[in-house]
Enzyme design. Structure first.
Site, PDB file in Angstrom:
ATOM      1  N   SER A   1       1.313  -8.248   4.182  1.00  0.00           N
ATOM      2  CA  SER A   1       2.331  -7.302   4.644  1.00  0.00           C
ATOM      3  C   SER A   1       3.122  -7.937   5.787  1.00  0.00           C
ATOM      4  O   SER A   1       3.747  -8.975   5.582  1.00  0.00           O
ATOM      5  CB  SER A   1       1.673  -5.981   5.069  1.00  0.00           C
ATOM      6  OG  SER A   1       2.641  -5.001   5.366  1.00  0.00           O
ATOM      7  N   THR A   2       3.098  -7.353   6.982  1.00  0.00           N
ATOM      8  CA  THR A   2       3.899  -7.866   8.098  1.00  0.00           C
ATOM      9  C   THR A   2       3.577  -9.334   8.381  1.00  0.00           C
ATOM     10  O   THR A   2       2.427  -9.693   8.588  1.00  0.00           O
ATOM     11  CB  THR A   2       3.639  -7.037   9.369  1.00  0.00           C
ATOM     12  OG1 THR A   2       3.830  -5.664   9.079  1.00  0.00           O
ATOM     13  CG2 THR A   2       4.566  -7.458  10.490  1.00  0.00           C
TER      14      THR A   2
ATOM     15  N   HIS B   1       4.106  -6.195   0.800  1.00  0.00           N
ATOM     16  CA  HIS B   1       4.750  -4.914   1.106  1.00  0.00           C
ATOM     17  C   HIS B   1       6.214  -5.153   1.437  1.00  0.00           C
ATOM     18  O   HIS B   1       6.535  -5.810   2.431  1.00  0.00           O
ATOM     19  CB  HIS B   1       4.061  -4.230   2.299  1.00  0.00           C
ATOM     20  CG  HIS B   1       2.657  -3.786   1.995  1.00  0.00           C
ATOM     21  ND1 HIS B   1       1.730  -3.581   2.992  1.00  0.00           N
ATOM     22  CD2 HIS B   1       2.038  -3.496   0.827  1.00  0.00           C
ATOM     23  CE1 HIS B   1       0.590  -3.192   2.442  1.00  0.00           C
ATOM     24  NE2 HIS B   1       0.750  -3.134   1.137  1.00  0.00           N
TER      25      HIS B   1
ATOM     26  N   MET C   1      -0.377  -5.160   8.868  1.00  0.00           N
ATOM     27  CA  MET C   1      -0.906  -4.031   9.623  1.00  0.00           C
ATOM     28  C   MET C   1      -1.562  -3.035   8.669  1.00  0.00           C
ATOM     29  O   MET C   1      -1.098  -2.836   7.548  1.00  0.00           O
ATOM     30  CB  MET C   1       0.223  -3.349  10.389  1.00  0.00           C
ATOM     31  CG  MET C   1      -0.230  -2.249  11.340  1.00  0.00           C
ATOM     32  SD  MET C   1       1.154  -1.645  12.340  1.00  0.00           S
ATOM     33  CE  MET C   1       0.298  -0.501  13.424  1.00  0.00           C
TER      34      MET C   1
ATOM     35  N   ASP D   1      -4.697  -1.683   3.820  1.00  0.00           N
ATOM     36  CA  ASP D   1      -4.489  -1.834   2.385  1.00  0.00           C
ATOM     37  C   ASP D   1      -5.058  -3.172   1.921  1.00  0.00           C
ATOM     38  O   ASP D   1      -4.752  -4.217   2.494  1.00  0.00           O
ATOM     39  CB  ASP D   1      -2.990  -1.761   2.059  1.00  0.00           C
ATOM     40  CG  ASP D   1      -2.728  -1.755   0.555  1.00  0.00           C
ATOM     41  OD1 ASP D   1      -3.606  -1.281  -0.197  1.00  0.00           O
ATOM     42  OD2 ASP D   1      -1.639  -2.207   0.144  1.00  0.00           O
TER      43      ASP D   1
END
Length: 380
Positions: A201-202, A227, A320, A323
């Site tokens: 993600s991030t 994401h 973050m 997931d």
């Protein structure tokens, strides 16, 4: 201590509504707004923000130029607030390559309602940016461009995006049970066809670029969940395809997983790995948010646990939240080899940390080892 935020957008409506929305979070403090980067920089010299929410297209100086100046002079976490237009998709990909940490999309009309409906996403994006370790961000050279053909795939979709964000804000936190059953207890027969699953993600856009560009064309088949909003994944995949020796593409339903190919889950869809004989393919489906994401890493990892078991390897990387933590544990329990990116090389250590806490990680490795591990896995 509150997260100090500067909002830079040439729309007075966007600045007002975004300020009202972010100010509802007790841990966020708006220290200023500005219609363009020139005004923003003047205000920032008096008080420097922890996070900047930055528009792309503005008068006097565009957001991309401002971002690159910031990353060169005084790296600061930036969340891009971008319109979903052809040009917007292209420049937003360049912004991510230049060090931006996330994307908040906005429509051309109905902005007020959209931002209010997107409050949860916006607040989480700011929190993730504030938690980021900018020392791990590697700004791309300004010459890096997104292929025009990739940018042309993006189109305005204000109403569907608003519906998505409203759903995310109000939805309960579902598990992968909402999409597919948990893996059974039977051991998977080992085959010569092996696959890799990656969730991030991030900070993941740059991490994936570092991994995929370091690999040769004979890698094992790779399935990736990053994401990212709908439509942007096609531009992201096209950009990586142009930089890598691998074939990198946004996944389509029934795409075959094969050596030398990396499939990236489309934004707004879940991606599952399925098995047909000794071969693997992906299924791209609609469905509810899982772990408040779509695509969800948990969904991908569970499908790999069910369909590949010990014939797979899983990597959970910077991001973050949690997931992917449960899904990686399911892969581990099904016999897959599992890895987490280490804290020192993560932009945000949340997702790997949660997977480690659950006991589903065989080894913790730095980012610069991951490409080699994937390549080596193909020869075992």
């Amino acid at each position: 201590m509150a997260i100090k935020v500067m909002i830079v957008d040439d729309s007075a409506v966007v600045r007002q509504v975004m300020q009202e929305t972010l100010s509802k979070a007790a841990d966020i403090q708006i220290i200023g707004t500005a219609p363009d980067p020139i005004f923003a920089r003047q205000k920032m010299e008096r008080e420097w923000p922890d996070v900047i929410v930055l528009d792309i297209e503005m008068p006097r100086m565009d957001g991309l130029t401002f971002l690159r100046q910031l990353m060169a002079e005084r790296p600061t976490p930036v969340v891009i607030c971008s319109s979903l237009t052809e040009k917007g998709a292209e420049t937003t990909m360049q912004a991510l390559a230049s060090g931006a940490l996330g994307i908040i999309t906005k429509p051309s009309i109905g902005v007020r309602d959209f931002i209010q409906d997107s409050a949860s996403d916006l607040i989480q994006a700011v929190r993730a940016a504030a938690a980021a370790r900018l020392g791990r961000i590697r700004a791309a050279p300004t010459a890096n461009q997104v292929p025009t053909s990739a940018a042309n795939l993006a189109a305005k979709r204000a109403s569907s995006e608003a519906a998505l964000h409203g759903e995310r804000m109000n939805a309960p936190k579902l598990t992968a049970d909402a999409i597919l059953d948990a893996p059974g207890s039977g051991a998977m027969i080992q085959t010569t066809e092996r696959i890799v699953a990656i969730g991030t993600s991030t900070g993941g856009t740059q991490a994936l670029e570092e991994i995929l560009t370091a690999m040769g064309s004979h890698s094992p088949a790779i399935a990736i969940v990053q994401h990212m909003p709908e439509k942007f994944t096609s531009s992201f995949a096209a950009r990586l395809n142009g930089l890598s020796k691998l074939e990198v593409k946004e996944a389509q339903n029934n795409d075959r997983m094969r050596p030398g190919r990396a499939l990236i889950a489309p934004g707004g869809k879940h991606m599952l790995v399925k098995r047909s004989g000794a071969q693997y393919y992906v299924e791209v489906i609609d469905g509810p948010l899982v772990s408040r994401h779509r695509p969800s890493v948990d969904v991908l990892f569970r499908s790999v646990a069910k369909s590949a078991g010990r014939n797979a390897v899983g990597f959970i990387m910077t991001g973050m939240g949690d997931d992917g933590a449960h899904g990686l544990k399911e892969m581990h329990d099904a016999g897959a080899r599992t890895f987490a990116q280490d804290e020192n090389t993560c932009v945000v250590f949340g997702m790997p940390k949660e997977a480690i806490k659950l006991g589903g990680v065989d080894d913790i490795v730095p980012l610069d080892r991951i490409a080699g591990l994937i390549t080596g896995y193909a020869t075992k």
